[in-house]
Design an enzyme around this catalytic site. Structure first.
Site, mmCIF file in Angstrom:
data_model
loop_
_atom_site.group_PDB
_atom_site.id
_atom_site.type_symbol
_atom_site.label_atom_id
_atom_site.label_comp_id
_atom_site.label_asym_id
_atom_site.label_seq_id
_atom_site.Cartn_x
_atom_site.Cartn_y
_atom_site.Cartn_z
ATOM 1 N N LYS A 20 0.838 -1.201 0.000
ATOM 2 C CA LYS A 20 0.000 0.000 0.000
ATOM 3 C C LYS A 20 0.873 1.250 0.000
ATOM 4 O O LYS A 20 1.921 1.283 0.666
ATOM 5 C CB LYS A 20 -0.886 -0.042 1.254
ATOM 6 C CG LYS A 20 -1.897 1.076 1.420
ATOM 7 C CD LYS A 20 -2.704 0.819 2.685
ATOM 8 C CE LYS A 20 -3.811 1.832 2.899
ATOM 9 N NZ LYS A 20 -4.622 1.511 4.103
ATOM 10 N N SER A 96 -9.532 1.022 3.490
ATOM 11 C CA SER A 96 -8.828 1.888 2.563
ATOM 12 C C SER A 96 -7.811 1.156 1.679
ATOM 13 O O SER A 96 -7.392 1.674 0.661
ATOM 14 C CB SER A 96 -8.095 2.982 3.350
ATOM 15 O OG SER A 96 -7.108 2.432 4.213
ATOM 16 N N SER A 120 -9.470 -1.451 7.601
ATOM 17 C CA SER A 120 -8.957 -1.176 6.259
ATOM 18 C C SER A 120 -8.172 -2.305 5.604
ATOM 19 O O SER A 120 -7.797 -2.193 4.438
ATOM 20 C CB SER A 120 -8.094 0.094 6.272
ATOM 21 O OG SER A 120 -8.913 1.224 6.451
#
Length: 370
Positions: A20, A96, A120
């Site tokens: 990420k 997310s 997330s």
């Protein structure tokens, strides 16, 4: 599909990994999929988890997209574009860590890394039909991960199989030693509010597991969700509020950030009291059971066109966010449904007992699949 934001070729010839874009990789900028960080400086060194991966011979192939500033649950991003959900087209990829989950669902990596502040990792894993794991808070190093200060956020892996998820943990956490799969386990089934179709799938999987089941109910579960929101709002504003001055934060996130800036010290103090009470409840339940079980999401993933208002859909995290507040390790296991849509079975373990949690999950899956 907008998953990869920067292609890399770092490391050896081992497992392919993507991370990420809130995780520092030396020589690249960490932009958190936000135009407000378009001019961010290049990272001087790797985050600890990246350094651990490379030292183990893993091959880091890309940084992947996310819900802007990691402050949303749908994965919708109007700046970088929204990662397509490879297994369930037209549905949100979740947030997310949307790119991290979508990359695994698309077969672009052996495992990926995301971060989980209020679900997330688990929410996008559930939406995309893969495994996702939030370790015990503080178990995996966050040095070199955005935000630098947090009482909730954890780096965690995604994978298409549980054995690969376990392998990922051994690479990012030098203290992680896989536990022997137990013959039996006691599972506390948490009574929560979720759609009947979701409950049916989860109940069916737990019954098919043949494990010892008992009922659990938490007095402070709902309060823990609300308190988790208060803490996330304060800590995200502290980390990112200054970016509002750039004028480049997306409108949906800018509105949430501005509202988060109104979080009072009194509200935060009350949230910390809830954290203590809820944590005690979970700890006590885990003296009676090896793991706790509940759905990951209360409903099926939304269609993208129905998920535009980030604040209106925060309820999709109602079953995951409380365990960020308490800090317990949490795993989501992908399950199918008659509707052809994804369901997640969430398992919660005692703090520091990440290895045991994953071993019990392996027993559950072995029993289900014979």
């Amino acid at each position: 599909m907008t998953i990869i934001v920067e292609t890399l070729d770092l490391g050896g010839t081992g497992l392919r990994v993507v991370v990420k874009d809130t995780i520092d990789v030396a020589g690249t900028a960490t932009r958190a999929s936000s135009k407000s960080l378009e001019q961010a400086p290049l990272a001087a060194q790797h985050a600890d988890v990246v350094a651990n991966l490379l030292a183990a011979g893993a091959r880091l192939t890309a940084k992947v997209s996310l819900h802007e500033l990691a402050f949303g649950t749908t994965g919708i991003n109007h700046y970088t574009g929204t990662a397509m959900n490879p297994k369930y087209p037209g549905r949100i990829p979740g947030g997310s860590s949307s790119g991290s989950a979508a990359a695994i669902a698309a077969g672009l990596a052996d495992f990926s890394l995301g971060t989980d502040t209020g679900g997330s990792v688990r929410i996008p894993a559930c939406c995309c039909g893969v495994f996702g794991f939030k370790p015990t808070f503080g178990r995996v190093s966050r040095k070199g991960v955005m935000p630098s200060r947090t009482s909730l956020d954890c780096v965690g892996p995604f994978a298409a199989s549980l054995p690969m998820l376990v392998r990922a943990m051994t690479l990012i956490d030098p203290t992680f030693v896989p536990a022997q799969v137990p013959r039996e386990a006691r599972v506390g089934v948490l009574r929560v509010t979720a759609e009947a179709a979701i409950q049916k799938v989860v109940h069916g999987a737990l019954t098919a597991s043949g494990l010892s089941l008992g009922n659990v109910e938490f007095k402070h579960f709902g309060a823990a969700y609300d308190a988790g929101m208060v803490v996330i709002n304060r800590e995200t504003f502290d980390a990112c509020g200054h970016l509002l001055a750039t004028g480049n934060v997306g409108a949906d996130i800018a509105g949430r950030l501005a509202a988060a800036g109104q979080t009072t010290d009194t509200a935060l103090a009350e949230a910390e009291q809830v954290r203590r009470r809820f944590t005690e409840e979970v700890d006590l339940a885990l003296t009676r059971f090896d793991v706790l079980a509940l759905p990951t999401m209360p409903d099926f993933p939304l269609r993208i066109e129905d998920a535009g208002d980030t604040r209106a859909v925060l309820g999709m995290t109602s079953l995951v966010r409380p365990f960020n507040l308490s800090g317990h390790p949490a795993l989501t296991i992908p399950l199918g449904s008659e509707a052809g849509l994804p369901v997640g079975l969430q398992l919660i373990g005692a703090k520091g007992a990440d290895e045991k949690l994953l071993a019990v999950a392996e027993r559950l899956l072995q029993n289900i699949h014979g």
